[in-house]
Design an enzyme around this catalytic site. Structure first.
Site, mmCIF file in Angstrom:
data_model
loop_
_atom_site.group_PDB
_atom_site.id
_atom_site.type_symbol
_atom_site.label_atom_id
_atom_site.label_comp_id
_atom_site.label_asym_id
_atom_site.label_seq_id
_atom_site.Cartn_x
_atom_site.Cartn_y
_atom_site.Cartn_z
ATOM 1 N N LYS A 42 0.019 27.413 34.984
ATOM 2 C CA LYS A 42 0.205 26.447 36.068
ATOM 3 C C LYS A 42 1.244 25.375 35.721
ATOM 4 O O LYS A 42 1.653 25.242 34.567
ATOM 5 C CB LYS A 42 -1.140 25.811 36.407
ATOM 6 N N ARG A 101 -10.672 35.581 31.071
ATOM 7 C CA ARG A 101 -11.513 34.459 31.481
ATOM 8 C C ARG A 101 -12.155 33.784 30.261
ATOM 9 O O ARG A 101 -12.283 32.565 30.210
ATOM 10 C CB ARG A 101 -12.553 34.918 32.498
ATOM 11 N N THR A 104 -13.491 26.113 33.897
ATOM 12 C CA THR A 104 -12.534 25.507 34.828
ATOM 13 C C THR A 104 -12.274 24.044 34.483
ATOM 14 O O THR A 104 -11.137 23.581 34.519
ATOM 15 C CB THR A 104 -13.060 25.625 36.276
ATOM 16 N N ARG A 106 -7.897 26.173 28.067
ATOM 17 C CA ARG A 106 -8.103 24.932 28.824
ATOM 18 C C ARG A 106 -8.540 23.782 27.922
ATOM 19 O O ARG A 106 -8.118 22.646 28.124
ATOM 20 C CB ARG A 106 -9.093 25.168 29.961
ATOM 21 N N HIS A 141 -4.645 30.016 35.620
ATOM 22 C CA HIS A 141 -5.484 30.716 36.600
ATOM 23 C C HIS A 141 -5.671 32.127 36.075
ATOM 24 O O HIS A 141 -4.755 32.713 35.495
ATOM 25 C CB HIS A 141 -4.785 30.784 37.966
#
EC number: 2.7.4.6
Length: 137
Positions: free
Chosen positions: A9, A85, A91, A102, A115
């Protein structure tokens, strides 16, 4: 071999951590079958995230995803969807396990670096959104 879509992103692209994120994928045994750096239009982002159209965060999500370039990739490997994932982490980066993408590179639940497709079926649809069959090898 299973395939999944990954998007690096705008926040992660701006930070210059594309290579570090790709290294995580490759070190985990995921192969990059296709990749390109693009700037999403509002129309493209709205279509891609149409599933969230009625959610309160939709407009902010579209604005964020069009705020700078992104890197879209087709990742390929055994259990690619689940593996990607797991590598991404939760998230919300504050809840992401240490060592996940992340946890290491994201700033907030909105600017969360990456994503990844959440199912094999969605992966097929998301890959088709960004890539023609001849672009994947």
């Amino acid at each position: 071999m299973q395939q999944t879509l990954s998007i690096i992103k705008p926040d992660a692209v701006e930070k210059g951590v594309i290579g570090k994120i790709i290294d995580r994928f490759e070190s985990a045994g995921l192969r990059i079958a296709a990749a390109k750096k693009i700037k999403l239009s509002k129309c493209d982002a709205s279509q891609f995230y149409a599933i969230h159209k009625e959610r309160s965060f939709f407009n902010d999500l579209v604005d964020y995803m069009t705020s700078g370039p992104v890197v879209v990739m087709v990742l390929e490997g055994e259990n690619a969807v689940a593996k990607n994932r797991e590598l991404m982490g939760a998230t919300d980066p504050k809840k992401a396990a240490p060592g996940t993408i992340r946890a290491d590179f994201a700033e907030s639940i909105d600017a969360n670096a990456v994503h990844g497709s959440d199912s094999e079926e969605n992966a097929k649809n998301e890959i088709a959104f960004f890539f023609a069959g001849r672009e994947i090898c």
